[in-house]
Design an enzyme around this catalytic site. Structure first.
Site, short mmCIF file in Angstrom:
data_model
loop_
_atom_site.label_atom_id
_atom_site.label_comp_id
_atom_site.label_asym_id
_atom_site.label_seq_id
_atom_site.Cartn_x
_atom_site.Cartn_y
_atom_site.Cartn_z
N GLU A 151 0.81 -1.22 0.00
CA GLU A 151 0.00 0.00 0.00
C GLU A 151 0.85 1.28 0.00
O GLU A 151 0.74 2.10 0.91
CB GLU A 151 -0.96 0.00 1.20
CG GLU A 151 -1.97 -1.11 1.15
CD GLU A 151 -3.14 -0.91 2.11
OE1 GLU A 151 -2.97 -0.19 3.09
OE2 GLU A 151 -4.21 -1.48 1.84
N GLU A 195 -6.67 -8.05 -0.32
CA GLU A 195 -7.25 -7.94 1.02
C GLU A 195 -8.74 -7.67 0.94
O GLU A 195 -9.15 -6.52 0.76
CB GLU A 195 -6.56 -6.83 1.83
CG GLU A 195 -5.13 -7.15 2.21
CD GLU A 195 -4.48 -6.06 3.06
OE1 GLU A 195 -5.20 -5.32 3.76
OE2 GLU A 195 -3.24 -5.96 3.00
C1 GAL Z 1 -4.46 -2.67 5.11
C2 GAL Z 1 -3.04 -3.17 5.28
C3 GAL Z 1 -3.02 -4.41 6.16
C4 GAL Z 1 -3.81 -4.17 7.41
C5 GAL Z 1 -5.22 -3.74 7.04
C6 GAL Z 1 -6.09 -3.46 8.24
O1 GAL Z 1 -4.50 -1.39 4.62
O2 GAL Z 1 -2.47 -3.47 4.05
O3 GAL Z 1 -1.70 -4.75 6.45
O4 GAL Z 1 -3.19 -3.19 8.15
O5 GAL Z 1 -5.16 -2.57 6.31
O6 GAL Z 1 -6.24 -4.57 9.01
#
Ligand code: GAL
Length: 722
Positions: free
Chosen positions: A180, A249
């Site tokens: 990110e 994610e």
């Molecule tokens: C995303 C990040 C993850 C984690 C998630 C929230 O933005 O890539 O590592 O932090 O948010 O749980």
């Protein structure tokens, strides 16, 4: 010798086959493994957030749940605790974890980072990295690039040596570099952009034989694939038309912070998000998290990230299925798999079925699969499709793997889906001994004297949560407040995260920040004596920041001002005075938390047990409860502190910090977001703390608790989860 052949892409109406041996490539539709385009269902399981003894079962449950891939970050600070000193054992045995995934017949997406965010202490960076001369994180900076490249190469070489990349016969089909970077590029501009380009190219040059991805990074350089992270990703497009649409994610819930409610995301909404993504041409979807697990020890980031990282994931913190989420998703995975051939062989034709309804049809000579979607948030509808009629509940998608039969709808929980409500059942309390730690005060021989107030990390290097800030103030007998009774007011301002204020050895109060604003101000009137008065501030960190542009520069600790108001001379500003410093509490030095160290002091027996006192250590021995249900400690009667069993840290506990106010974190995105507290409102953010069974022996287990604030250990009990 067989050599990977170059793949020849067939036109999109033809199924994708080739005589390739081992190779992973991609095209506009999908990741191509050994010549086959794949729809890949994936789930994050972070290896240090469970124990090696739990890994096989978690991986097997992920496989049974219909996953193809396990995704994990690599945790640099766990692997290189001091420069050049590597650690790859126990919970950090990365090779073992990857091999277990392989043995189960699943693939791995290895997110090397080495920046990982992940609510992990310092985003996965070792704290020593901050003190490398001239360093600046995640931007075009020589020392940073050298360090991150060195660690990345270390991991890649280790994986190569163990033959773990897919073309070598291993399970790793994808790797991630960085994490990110978009928001950082936005904040920092050109130097961060240049760093992002460099990082992508550096990774590609490592020749792993499998594609690299960069999540949330629009300008990922070719051939790196940029991927999506969000609650919903249906409209995401990679930066080049020849890259597949991937979702690294899909947030299955969210993390818990001390002081915040426990977030959740309904199974139906998560399923809808995934089905819609696949319907819209997505071909890799990863649940972040599939098993969240536990932030053992001091690994939680934040600040204020809780010890539990349950995440409302399909497998709960303890590795048990979280129902009906687990089974509802499993059924969807089956339906998607039934549609896989059709999905990878054609592009969808999209047809309207009504004002807010659509059909996405994947049809070719290889098969036909259809997704029927109702985007209306409130109304169920009946739609006509082909020769059939279909009931679409509000906000739902039906999957028809043969374009006729609805085998699954994201909003219809199958009657057969288990609806287990897991319980915590007490199996008994403990008999305790106590020992009160010393309230360090003044300029003793084991303290360091510095001018002014210093940033906490600079002094502790994060070797402990705790730093003592101490100074003396002299009160003359002519002070007016001694006669008029208006005690002076002591004000302490701190960058965070928690402070216990002691005056002449007595705790007079505490103050703490929260996840959104870690800063704190303590302000209270104090009783002072004629002569020298000892001010001692015990500052505690609660996990280091893991996100934000240059989060390495975020401060912790008492930076002032520290003032005393109400003396004859007016407000006394102590900020620039001489302060004496001590890293950690005495019990840490004596290693009271360990089996050998715990006998180095004289403990009071259970009849003289100290209760509701700050800086108290408690110890007990206990036998392991029978059975194989997961275990936890119910810490409801305690304030804030840490707990160890047989020398292993269970993590920070803070049941006294309750879920407060309207929350921004109990949302689960999109149409269903709520701005009010939805769960455990007014209750502890975290009451139960996972005790891995593998850390216990049959009898004579040593448990040690360090209570910072004040608690009653007789209220602690062991519970079984089932
Ligand atoms: C995303 C990040 C993850 C984690 C998630 C929230 O933005 O890539 O590592 O932090 O948010 O749980």
């Amino acid at each position: 010798m067989l050599r990977p052949l170059l793949l020849v892409l067939l036109c999109s109406s033809t199924i994708w086959v080739s005589s390739v041996t081992a190779a992973v490539t991609y095209d506009s539709k999908a990741i191509v493994v050994n010549g086959k385009r794949r729809i890949l269902l994936s789930g994050s399981i972070h290896y240090p957030r469970s124990t090696p003894e739990m890994w096989p079962d978690l991986i097997q449950k992920a496989k049974d749940g219909g996953l193809d891939v396990i995704q994990t970050y690599v945790f640099w600070n766990g692997h290189e605790p001091s420069p050049g000193q590597y650690y790859f054992e126990d919970r950090y045995d990365l090779v073992k974890f990857v091999k277990l995934v392989q043995q189960a017949g699943l693939y791995v997406n290895l997110r090397i980072g080495p920046y990982v965010c992940a609510e992990w202490n310092f985003g996965g960076f070792p704290v020593w990295l901050k003190y490398v001369p001239g360093i600046s994180f995640r931007t075009d900076n020589g020392p940073f690039k050298a360090a991150m490249q060195k660690f990345t190469e270390k991991i890649v070489n280790m994986m190569k040596q163990e033959k773990l990349f897919e073309p070598q016969g291993g399970p790793i089909i994808l790797s991630q570099i960085e994490n990110e970077l978009d928001p950082v590029e936005y904040d920092i501009g050109a130097p961060a952009k240049a760093y992002g380009q460099w990082a992508g190219k550096m990774a590609v040059a490592l020749n792993t034989g499998v594609p690299w991805i960069m999540c949330k990074q629009e300008d990922a350089p070719d051939p790196v694939i940029n991927t999506c992270n969000a609650f919903y990703c249906e409209n995401f497009r990679p930066n080049k038309s020849y890259k597949p649409k991937m979702w690294t994610e899909a947030w299955s819930g969210w993390f818990t912070a001390f002081g915040s409610p426990v977030p959740y995301r309904p199974a139906e909404d998560l399923a809808f998000g995934i089905a819609r993504f696949i319907q819209n041409g997505g071909s890799y979807a990863n649940y972040y998290m599939y098993h969240g697990g536990t932030n053992f020890g001091r690994t939680a980031g934040g600040p204020f990230v809780a010890t539990s990282y349950d995440y409302d994931a399909p497998l709960d913190e303890y590795g048990l299925t979280n129902e009906p989420k687990y089974s509802h998703l499993k059924q969807m995975h089956k339906a998607i798999k039934q549609s896989e051939t059709a999905l990878v062989s054609a592009d969808a034709t999209v047809r309207s079925l009504g004002k807010n309804q659509e059909a996405h049809v994947y049809s070719s000579k290889w098969g036909c699969a259809a997704f029927l979607a109702n985007y209306d948030v409130n109304y169920a509808v009946k739609v006509k499709f082909g020769n059939g009629q279909y009931d679409l509940p509000a906000w739902s998608i039906s999957i028809l793997p043969d374009c006729k039969t609805e085998v699954y709808n994201t909003a219809k929980l199958q009657v057969s889906a288990p609806r287990v409500h897991r319980k915590m059942t007490s199996v008994g309390g403990f008999t305790w001994n106590s020992y009160i730690d010393e309230v360090t005060s003044g300029f003793a021989s084991d303290t360091t004297t510095l001018n002014g107030l210093w940033e906490q990390l600079y002094v502790t290097k994060d070797s402990s949560d705790y730093l003592w800030y101490m100074t003396d103030i002299k009160i003359g007998s002519n002070e007016a407040f001694l006669k008029n009774g208006n005690d002076p007011v002591l004000t302490v301002q701190s960058a965070g995260h928690f402070v216990n204020v002691f005056v002449n050895g007595k705790l007079i109060g505490s103050a703490y920040g929260n996840k959104d604003d870690p800063k704190l101000t303590f302000s209270q009137s104090v009783k002072l004596n004629i002569g020298v008065n000892k001010i001692a501030l015990l500052s505690a960190s609660v996990g280091l920041a893991n996100v934000g542009a240059h989060f390495e520069n975020y401060n912790v600790g008492v930076l002032g001002p520290v003032t005393l108001k109400g003396l004859n001379q007016g407000t006394v500003d102590m900020t620039k005075w001489k302060w004496s410093y001590k890293v950690g509490v005495q019990g840490e030095k004596l290693q009271l938390n360990t089996i050998t160290g715990s006998s180095s002091v004289e403990w009071s027996d259970s009849k003289m047990l100290a209760k509701k006192q700050p800086l108290s250590w408690y110890k007990t021995t206990f036998n392991t409860p029978e059975g194989n249900e997961p275990l936890a400690l119910d810490m409801i009667s305690m304030g804030k502190g840490q707990v160890w069993i047989n020398g292993q840290s269970i993590g920070r506990y803070w049941p006294a910090y309750k879920a407060e106010g309207n929350c921004g974190t109990c949302y689960y995105g999109g149409y269903f977001s709520e701005k009010k507290c939805l769960s455990n409102c007014g209750q502890p953010s975290q009451r139960w703390y996972h005790v891995p069974r593998s850390w216990l022996k049959a009898g004579g287990n040593l448990m040690v608790v360090f209570e910072e604030w004040g608690g009653d250990p007789t209220g602690i009990s062991m519970v079984k989860r089932g």
